[in-house]
Design a protein around this motif. Structure first.
Motif, mmCIF file in Angstrom:
data_model
loop_
_atom_site.group_PDB
_atom_site.id
_atom_site.type_symbol
_atom_site.label_atom_id
_atom_site.label_comp_id
_atom_site.label_asym_id
_atom_site.label_seq_id
_atom_site.Cartn_x
_atom_site.Cartn_y
_atom_site.Cartn_z
ATOM 1 N N ALA A 3 0.786 -1.320 -0.062
ATOM 2 C CA ALA A 3 -0.128 -0.056 -0.005
ATOM 3 C C ALA A 3 0.828 1.325 0.103
ATOM 4 C CB ALA A 3 -0.939 0.053 1.064
ATOM 5 N N TRP A 4 1.995 1.164 0.684
ATOM 6 C CA TRP A 4 2.893 2.441 0.873
ATOM 7 C C TRP A 4 3.470 2.871 -0.603
ATOM 8 C CZ3 TRP A 4 8.103 2.427 -0.415
ATOM 9 C CH2 TRP A 4 8.686 1.441 -0.463
ATOM 10 N N ALA A 40 0.829 3.809 5.699
ATOM 11 C CA ALA A 40 0.816 2.530 5.318
ATOM 12 C C ALA A 40 2.230 1.798 5.624
ATOM 13 C CB ALA A 40 0.633 2.509 3.661
ATOM 14 N N ALA A 41 3.279 2.459 5.552
ATOM 15 C CA ALA A 41 4.534 1.845 5.937
ATOM 16 C C ALA A 41 4.539 1.432 7.333
ATOM 17 C CB ALA A 41 5.694 2.823 5.677
ATOM 18 N N LEU A 42 3.518 2.053 8.364
ATOM 19 C CA LEU A 42 3.538 1.570 9.747
ATOM 20 C C LEU A 42 2.536 0.375 9.788
ATOM 21 C CD1 LEU A 42 3.079 5.017 11.564
ATOM 22 C CD2 LEU A 42 5.187 3.411 11.499
ATOM 23 N N GLY A 43 1.915 -0.011 8.498
ATOM 24 C CA GLY A 43 1.036 -1.319 8.735
ATOM 25 C C GLY A 43 -0.305 -0.743 9.204
ATOM 26 N N LEU A 44 -0.938 0.298 9.144
ATOM 27 C CA LEU A 44 -2.299 0.742 9.555
ATOM 28 C C LEU A 44 -3.048 0.272 8.295
ATOM 29 C CD1 LEU A 44 -1.418 4.144 11.271
ATOM 30 C CD2 LEU A 44 -1.783 2.137 12.261
ATOM 31 N N PHE A 50 -6.390 6.440 4.248
ATOM 32 C CA PHE A 50 -7.309 7.271 3.709
ATOM 33 C C PHE A 50 -7.602 8.503 4.490
ATOM 34 C CE2 PHE A 50 -11.247 8.756 1.983
ATOM 35 C CZ PHE A 50 -10.680 9.207 0.710
ATOM 36 N N LEU A 51 -7.993 8.028 5.897
ATOM 37 C CA LEU A 51 -8.237 9.116 6.849
ATOM 38 C C LEU A 51 -7.308 10.247 6.967
ATOM 39 C CD1 LEU A 51 -10.642 10.328 8.729
ATOM 40 C CD2 LEU A 51 -9.776 8.735 10.717
ATOM 41 N N GLY A 52 -6.155 9.625 7.329
ATOM 42 C CA GLY A 52 -4.731 10.381 7.239
ATOM 43 C C GLY A 52 -4.538 11.436 6.197
ATOM 44 N N PHE A 53 -4.867 10.743 4.912
ATOM 45 C CA PHE A 53 -4.686 11.552 3.737
ATOM 46 C C PHE A 53 -5.637 12.784 3.711
ATOM 47 C CE2 PHE A 53 -6.433 12.548 -0.399
ATOM 48 C CZ PHE A 53 -5.073 12.747 -0.986
ATOM 49 N N CYS A 54 -6.939 12.439 4.088
ATOM 50 C CA CYS A 54 -7.634 13.398 4.024
ATOM 51 C C CYS A 54 -7.641 14.646 5.243
ATOM 52 C CB CYS A 54 -9.398 12.827 4.556
ATOM 53 S SG CYS A 54 -9.835 12.007 2.916
ATOM 54 N N ILE A 55 -7.153 14.077 6.337
ATOM 55 C CA ILE A 55 -6.892 15.073 7.538
ATOM 56 C C ILE A 55 -5.625 16.030 7.075
ATOM 57 C CG2 ILE A 55 -6.090 15.410 9.656
ATOM 58 C CD1 ILE A 55 -8.029 13.167 10.445
ATOM 59 N N SER A 56 -4.672 15.314 6.724
ATOM 60 C CA SER A 56 -3.326 16.019 6.248
ATOM 61 C C SER A 56 -3.727 17.020 4.855
ATOM 62 C CB SER A 56 -2.305 15.178 5.880
ATOM 63 O OG SER A 56 -2.433 14.369 4.989
ATOM 64 N N ALA A 57 -4.433 16.615 4.010
ATOM 65 C CA ALA A 57 -4.955 17.452 2.734
ATOM 66 C C ALA A 57 -5.558 18.879 3.264
ATOM 67 C CB ALA A 57 -5.733 16.535 1.710
ATOM 68 N N VAL A 58 -6.530 18.368 4.292
ATOM 69 C CA VAL A 58 -7.378 19.621 4.835
ATOM 70 C C VAL A 58 -6.529 20.576 5.420
ATOM 71 C CG1 VAL A 58 -9.268 20.560 6.228
ATOM 72 C CG2 VAL A 58 -9.688 18.363 4.749
ATOM 73 N N LEU A 59 -5.450 20.044 6.476
ATOM 74 C CA LEU A 59 -4.657 20.909 7.246
ATOM 75 C C LEU A 59 -3.856 21.656 6.222
ATOM 76 C CD1 LEU A 59 -4.120 18.736 10.528
ATOM 77 C CD2 LEU A 59 -5.364 20.928 10.053
ATOM 78 N N LEU A 60 -3.131 20.980 5.135
ATOM 79 C CA LEU A 60 -2.293 21.604 4.408
ATOM 80 C C LEU A 60 -2.964 22.750 3.456
ATOM 81 C CD1 LEU A 60 -0.269 18.786 3.014
ATOM 82 C CD2 LEU A 60 0.743 20.517 4.515
#
Length: 154
Positions: A3-4, A40-44, A50-60
């Motif tokens: 995935a990563w 993804a590299a952490l194995g989550l 996807f949630l991390g992607f969305c949150i970081s995109a909104v914050l950026l």
């Protein structure tokens, strides 16, 4: 495929698209995709990625984008050509009157006339350039000192 790796390819694709579009938005989304690749590299699980992607995109987009846009758009104005002469100091080479006069502006001789058409500015007076009209400088004398010798009589 892991995935990563997919997230890194998405980030690379967004980076290439940013090079074409130059909008900054796709670069910020690419950074968000890299944060999802880290998750993804952490194995989550994929949902957390996807949630991390969305949150970081909104914050950026909410925090970084306005600051970068402000610095990209509000560049200081650069005066060029004769516009750069406005506000500079000059010295009169002749008496400057409504129909005639010459001044020296930074080593160059210019034709000049007073900004106030009723004024006659004597030779060797320091003047300020108020405007440029064609090849003629519109000038006005700098302020006189409060105590002038000819007015001072003890």
């Amino acid at each position: 495929m892991q995935a990563w790796m997919i997230w890194v390819m998405v980030a690379a694709g967004l980076g290439v698209a940013e090079l074409v579009a130059t909008t900054l938005d796709l670069a910020l989304l690419g950074i968000a995709a890299l944060s999802a690749a880290g998750l993804a590299a952490l194995g989550l699980p994929v949902g957390i990625q996807f949630l991390g992607f969305c949150i970081s995109a909104v914050l950026l987009m909410a925090l970084v984008r306005p600051v970068v846009r402000r610095h990209m758009v509000n560049t200081p104005p650069v005066r060029s050509g004769v516009a750069r002469l406005v506000g500079k100091e000059a010295v009169t080479l002749t008496d400057v009157a409504r129909n005639s006069g010459r001044v020296r502006i930074g080593g160059e001789e210019w034709t000049a006339r007073p900004y106030d058409s009723d004024l006659v500015i004597p030779k060797d007076t320091t003047v300020e350039i108020f405007a440029i009209d064609g090849a003629t400088a519109l000038v006005y004398p700098r302020e006189e000192p409060l105590l002038r010798e000819d007015l001072w009589q003890p």
